[in-house]
Design a protein around this motif. Structure first.
Motif, PDB file in Angstrom:
ATOM      1  N   ASP A  17      -8.186  15.260   6.105  1.00 57.50           N
ATOM      2  CA  ASP A  17      -8.960  14.389   5.296  1.00 57.50           C
ATOM      3  C   ASP A  17      -8.034  13.402   4.611  1.00 57.50           C
ATOM      4  O   ASP A  17      -8.447  11.988   4.378  1.00 57.50           O
ATOM      5  CB  ASP A  17      -9.631  15.332   4.069  1.00 57.50           C
ATOM      6  N   SER A  18      -6.905  13.744   4.366  1.00 55.26           N
ATOM      7  CA  SER A  18      -5.854  12.470   3.707  1.00 55.26           C
ATOM      8  C   SER A  18      -5.347  11.535   4.526  1.00 55.26           C
ATOM      9  O   SER A  18      -5.564  10.337   4.541  1.00 55.26           O
ATOM     10  CB  SER A  18      -4.598  13.438   3.005  1.00 55.26           C
ATOM     11  N   GLY A  21      -8.360   9.309   5.255  1.00 58.12           N
ATOM     12  CA  GLY A  21      -8.741   8.328   4.095  1.00 58.12           C
ATOM     13  C   GLY A  21      -7.516   7.231   3.917  1.00 58.12           C
ATOM     14  O   GLY A  21      -7.974   6.117   3.841  1.00 58.12           O
ATOM     15  N   PRO A  78     -11.590   5.130  -0.077  1.00 62.72           N
ATOM     16  CA  PRO A  78     -10.934   5.896   0.767  1.00 62.72           C
ATOM     17  C   PRO A  78      -9.232   6.059   0.319  1.00 62.72           C
ATOM     18  O   PRO A  78      -8.875   6.971   0.628  1.00 62.72           O
ATOM     19  CB  PRO A  78     -10.921   4.973   2.051  1.00 62.72           C
ATOM     20  N   ARG A  80      -8.807   6.769  -2.855  1.00 63.50           N
ATOM     21  CA  ARG A  80      -8.805   8.261  -3.666  1.00 63.50           C
ATOM     22  C   ARG A  80      -8.955   9.317  -2.877  1.00 63.50           C
ATOM     23  O   ARG A  80      -8.048  10.431  -2.851  1.00 63.50           O
ATOM     24  CB  ARG A  80     -10.128   8.042  -4.655  1.00 63.50           C
ATOM     25  N   ARG A  81      -9.439   9.011  -1.587  1.00 61.29           N
ATOM     26  CA  ARG A  81      -9.569  10.309  -0.588  1.00 61.29           C
ATOM     27  C   ARG A  81      -8.180  10.845  -0.201  1.00 61.29           C
ATOM     28  O   ARG A  81      -7.730  11.704  -0.008  1.00 61.29           O
ATOM     29  CB  ARG A  81     -10.417  10.032   0.466  1.00 61.29           C
ATOM     30  N   TRP A  82      -7.554   9.654   0.219  1.00 61.36           N
ATOM     31  CA  TRP A  82      -5.868   9.918   0.835  1.00 61.36           C
ATOM     32  C   TRP A  82      -5.240  10.540  -0.253  1.00 61.36           C
ATOM     33  O   TRP A  82      -4.454  11.285   0.083  1.00 61.36           O
ATOM     34  CB  TRP A  82      -5.511   8.465   1.111  1.00 61.36           C
ATOM     35  N   ASP A  84      -6.211  12.199  -2.985  1.00 64.17           N
ATOM     36  CA  ASP A  84      -6.386  13.466  -3.243  1.00 64.17           C
ATOM     37  C   ASP A  84      -6.211  14.419  -2.218  1.00 64.17           C
ATOM     38  O   ASP A  84      -5.639  15.567  -2.397  1.00 64.17           O
ATOM     39  CB  ASP A  84      -8.194  13.618  -3.606  1.00 64.17           C
ATOM     40  N   GLY A  85      -6.043  14.214  -0.879  1.00 58.66           N
ATOM     41  CA  GLY A  85      -5.796  15.054   0.294  1.00 58.66           C
ATOM     42  C   GLY A  85      -4.448  15.230   0.307  1.00 58.66           C
ATOM     43  O   GLY A  85      -4.022  16.437   0.510  1.00 58.66           O
ATOM     44  N   LYS A 128     -13.052  18.375  -3.736  1.00 61.21           N
ATOM     45  CA  LYS A 128     -12.721  16.990  -3.178  1.00 61.21           C
ATOM     46  C   LYS A 128     -12.467  17.088  -1.802  1.00 61.21           C
ATOM     47  O   LYS A 128     -11.994  16.153  -1.354  1.00 61.21           O
ATOM     48  CB  LYS A 128     -11.540  16.649  -3.962  1.00 61.21           C
TER      49      LYS A 128
END
Length: 300
Positions: A17-18, A21, A78, A80-82, A84-85, A128
């Motif tokens: 997921d990271s 992102g 994306p 934030r997704r990076w 958080d991952g 998340k």
């Protein structure tokens, strides 16, 4: 140096997921900056084709693309997704190595499995992470993790040297070198663009060309500066280099560490590795990552 370890199932979900992102953020940011540069080119001159101004059309299309990518970045986030991952993957990795090496808070001889699973759940924000596939693995303590943990002190020490310290020291050294190279390259390009802007301003000032080259090169320099800020080459280089040096000191200390002092050594080493990630988050305006379950019992 090759070393094999199977991480908990949560690690692979968070890592994928990271990466997704990061790729989406980088691609969208790159497209947005190129579109803004193209818009500046569109505003620099005029070229008629019948009733249509081709430069004006270029500016219009470019601004539409820039607006679209900005909207995408704002709505999907994306970045934030990076972040958080990566926070989740780094947490799982450090917790895993504390467990398999017998470091704090999982010293050898203790019943650590339940504690590991509890701290894994507490330390990773599951909300998340994306929904797992139906056939996704679910094992959080793998056979390889148990094999390393159940080994002798000499075997665990060697595994920690090869699979964690040397692996991370090499990774941080390579990242430091790559960021240094990119920082120097982009700095040189920025200087060249600024010089080209001076030439463009002189060309327009003396009436040689009626094209706003100054605006074009200024937009290019501003876009390059925004890209360098987004990628944080200078800050990353310093953080990666510092961690690589710290891990080099840990390698030098490794052979003299006694079995009684081993949990403390692992704790200090994992904290040194985690420092780079904490600073990486700080440069992006994020708070400290959740660290529950990774401190020794003696700490408050």
């Amino acid at each position: 140096m090759s070393f094999k370890i199977d991480y908990p199932a949560l690690y692979y979900t968070a890592d994928a997921d990271s990466l997704a992102g990061q790729q989406r953020f980088v691609r969208a940011t790159r497209l947005r900056l190129f579109a803004l540069f193209a818009a500046a080119v569109g505003g620099a001159g005029s070229l008629s084709a019948g009733s249509l101004d081709l430069f004006g059309l270029l500016g219009l299309v470019s601004f539409v693309v820039a607006l679209g990518t900005s909207t995408y970045l704002q709505t999907t986030d994306p970045e934030r997704r990076w972040y958080d991952g990566r926070t989740a993957t780094e947490f799982v990795k450090t917790l895993t190595w504390r467990y398999v090496a017998g470091g704090e808070p999982f010293p050898p001889g203790t019943a650590a499995d339940r504690s590991f699973r509890t701290q894994l759940t507490d330390g990773v924000d599951l909300e998340k992470l994306p929904a797992p596939r139906e056939d996704a693995p679910t094992r959080q303590i793998t056979d390889r993790m148990r094999e390393i943990r159940d080994g002798s002190f000499a075997e665990r020490r060697q595994a920690y040297r090869d699979g964690r310290i040397e692996d991370q020291r090499g990774w941080h050294a390579r990242k430091a070198e790559a960021n240094e190279r990119l920082k120097n390259t982009f700095t040189a390009v920025a200087i060249a663009l600024e010089f080209a802007g001076v030439v463009g301003a002189a060309v327009k000032a003396f009436g040689v060309l009626d094209i706003d080259l100054l605006g074009v090169f200024s937009a290019a320099a501003a876009g390059l500066a925004a890209w360098m800020q987004a990628r944080s080459y200078a800050d990353n280089q310093r953080a990666y280099a510092r961690t690589a040096h710290q891990l080099g000191l840990k390698v030098d200390e490794l052979d003299s560490v006694t079995e009684d002092d081993w949990p403390r050594f692992v704790d200090e080493t994992e904290n040194a590795i985690s420092t780079e990630h904490t600073q990486w988050r700080a440069t992006r305006g994020l708070g400290a990552p959740r660290q529950r379950g990774t401190t020794s019992p003696s700490e408050p």
